[in-house]
Design a protein around this motif. Structure first.
Motif, short mmCIF file in Angstrom:
data_model
loop_
_atom_site.label_atom_id
_atom_site.label_comp_id
_atom_site.label_asym_id
_atom_site.label_seq_id
_atom_site.Cartn_x
_atom_site.Cartn_y
_atom_site.Cartn_z
N THR A 3 0.63 -1.03 -0.66
CA THR A 3 -0.18 -0.16 0.58
C THR A 3 0.93 0.92 -0.09
O THR A 3 0.24 2.01 -1.13
CB THR A 3 -0.53 -0.30 1.35
OG1 THR A 3 -1.79 -0.50 1.24
CG2 THR A 3 -1.66 1.21 0.77
N PHE A 4 1.21 1.53 0.98
CA PHE A 4 2.90 2.47 0.83
C PHE A 4 3.18 2.84 -0.39
O PHE A 4 3.42 3.81 -0.86
CB PHE A 4 4.24 2.47 1.61
CG PHE A 4 3.14 2.41 3.49
CD1 PHE A 4 1.79 2.60 3.71
CD2 PHE A 4 3.86 2.17 3.80
CE1 PHE A 4 1.43 2.74 4.73
CE2 PHE A 4 4.17 2.38 5.55
CZ PHE A 4 2.40 2.17 5.92
N GLU A 5 3.94 1.52 -1.06
CA GLU A 5 4.25 1.61 -2.28
C GLU A 5 3.65 2.45 -3.91
O GLU A 5 4.16 3.21 -4.22
CB GLU A 5 5.33 0.72 -2.20
CG GLU A 5 6.16 0.76 -3.55
CD GLU A 5 7.89 1.84 -3.71
OE1 GLU A 5 7.68 2.78 -4.42
OE2 GLU A 5 7.55 1.68 -2.28
N ALA A 6 2.08 2.03 -3.97
CA ALA A 6 1.44 2.47 -4.41
C ALA A 6 1.24 3.39 -4.16
O ALA A 6 1.05 4.65 -5.11
CB ALA A 6 0.33 1.16 -4.10
N ILE A 7 0.84 4.31 -3.04
CA ILE A 7 0.65 5.31 -2.83
C ILE A 7 1.90 6.83 -3.43
O ILE A 7 1.46 7.56 -4.27
CB ILE A 7 0.22 5.89 -1.26
CG1 ILE A 7 -0.55 5.30 -0.90
CG2 ILE A 7 0.18 7.47 -0.88
CD1 ILE A 7 -1.00 5.08 0.51
N ILE A 8 3.22 6.10 -3.03
CA ILE A 8 4.05 7.10 -3.93
C ILE A 8 4.16 6.76 -4.51
O ILE A 8 4.00 8.05 -5.26
CB ILE A 8 5.62 6.91 -2.90
CG1 ILE A 8 5.62 6.32 -1.20
CG2 ILE A 8 6.97 6.82 -3.23
CD1 ILE A 8 6.80 5.35 -0.68
N GLN A 9 3.72 5.91 -5.50
CA GLN A 9 4.22 5.89 -6.93
C GLN A 9 3.07 5.74 -7.15
O GLN A 9 3.13 6.74 -9.11
CB GLN A 9 4.33 4.26 -7.62
CG GLN A 9 5.80 3.92 -6.77
CD GLN A 9 6.21 2.84 -7.39
OE1 GLN A 9 5.76 2.12 -9.09
NE2 GLN A 9 6.95 2.23 -6.92
N ARG A 10 1.54 6.27 -6.95
CA ARG A 10 0.77 6.22 -8.09
C ARG A 10 1.11 8.30 -8.55
O ARG A 10 0.89 9.40 -7.48
CB ARG A 10 -0.44 7.13 -7.70
CG ARG A 10 -1.92 7.08 -7.77
CD ARG A 10 -2.59 8.17 -7.07
NE ARG A 10 -2.16 8.76 -6.72
CZ ARG A 10 -2.14 10.14 -7.24
NH1 ARG A 10 -2.45 10.26 -8.61
NH2 ARG A 10 -1.92 11.56 -7.21
N ARG A 11 0.85 8.45 -10.08
CA ARG A 11 1.04 9.45 -10.42
C ARG A 11 -0.01 10.00 -11.59
O ARG A 11 -0.75 9.18 -11.67
CB ARG A 11 2.45 10.01 -11.11
CG ARG A 11 3.25 9.32 -9.92
CD ARG A 11 3.58 10.40 -9.11
NE ARG A 11 3.40 12.45 -9.33
CZ ARG A 11 3.74 12.96 -9.87
NH1 ARG A 11 5.14 12.35 -10.27
NH2 ARG A 11 4.05 13.93 -10.78
N SER A 12 -0.29 11.48 -11.25
CA SER A 12 -1.71 11.09 -13.24
C SER A 12 -0.83 11.31 -14.15
O SER A 12 0.21 12.11 -14.36
CB SER A 12 -2.05 12.47 -12.70
OG SER A 12 -2.75 12.82 -11.52
N VAL A 13 -0.67 10.49 -15.10
CA VAL A 13 -0.45 10.08 -15.85
C VAL A 13 -1.32 10.25 -17.51
O VAL A 13 -2.50 10.25 -17.06
CB VAL A 13 -0.06 8.54 -16.20
CG1 VAL A 13 0.25 7.99 -17.95
CG2 VAL A 13 1.19 8.53 -15.01
N LYS A 14 -0.84 11.60 -18.53
CA LYS A 14 -2.04 11.22 -19.14
C LYS A 14 -1.92 11.12 -20.33
O LYS A 14 -2.81 11.21 -20.97
CB LYS A 14 -1.77 12.53 -19.69
CG LYS A 14 -2.18 13.95 -18.48
CD LYS A 14 -2.05 15.40 -18.81
CE LYS A 14 -2.77 15.73 -17.27
NZ LYS A 14 -3.86 15.34 -17.30
#
Length: 200
Positions: A3-14
């Motif tokens: 979970t921690f890594e998913a939060i850190i890596q989640r970014r808005s990609v276009k």
């Protein structure tokens, strides 16, 4: 991915790979997680419109500032909410609870929402916001990227998807395979600026 890594890596990609298709099993998994998102009184007022028809997606892109992710992402999810879910057979939301719990909660649901349209709408937006984050973090944990969106003509999209009168659109979430890594974060405020202890 934890979970921690998913939060850190989640970014808005276009920029998504328009040729990638998500397998049905992964789509099913994604939405099985999304529906675990919390809602007040467990009314489960979110509705997920998964737009798969290419022509419809093109029409939606035309009223979404021509943003490429609307058509290029593997999934276009329109997060909507049923404003009147609280009064549509509310016993369904607590059918597995003890009768004593039902006897308390069912009148409480009615008292909380009836005649209070702004409360209904506020609750809809909260619910969809939490569901959107569940979708995005789940997608990241599954190896996908995502983008939350509100850059579109809400009324026009509503017409295109035949949105019922007692529903509202909260936002889009696009999900797919990124063509390139996300840009660095634009700038994070210090925690000391956004975390208030006790009072402003």
């Amino acid at each position: 991915m934890d979970t921690f890594e998913a939060i850190i890596q989640r970014r808005s990609v276009k920029n998504f790979d328009p040729n990638h298709q998500m397998p049905k099993a992964e789509i099913d998994q994604l939405f099985s997680l999304a529906v675990l998102s919390p809602t007040a009184f467990n009314i489960q007022n979110w509705r997920f419109v998964l737009v798969q028809n290419p022509e419809l997606r093109s029409s939606i892109r035309a009223v979404s500032w021509n943003q490429a992710q609307v058509t290029d992402a593997s999934l276009l999810v329109i997060l909507c909410a049923d404003l009147k879910s609280w009064e549509k057979e509310p016993v369904r939301y607590w059918q597995n609870a003890p009768l004593q719990t039902q006897d308390f909660l069912l009148p409480a649901i009615d008292n909380y929402y009836r005649g209070l349209e702004q409360v209904q709408r506020d609750e809809a937006m909260r619910s969809c916001g939490m569901a959107a984050q569940t979708l995005m973090l789940s997608a990241k944990a599954m190896g996908y990227d995502s983008c939350p969106m509100d850059g579109f003509d809400f009324a026009a999209v509503g017409k295109l998807i035949n949105l019922p009168e007692d529903h509202v659109i909260a936002m889009f979430v696009t999900i797919g395979k990124a063509l390139s890594p996300a840009n660095p974060r634009g700038g994070q405020l210090a925690i000391s600026e956004v975390l208030i202890n006790d009072k402003f």
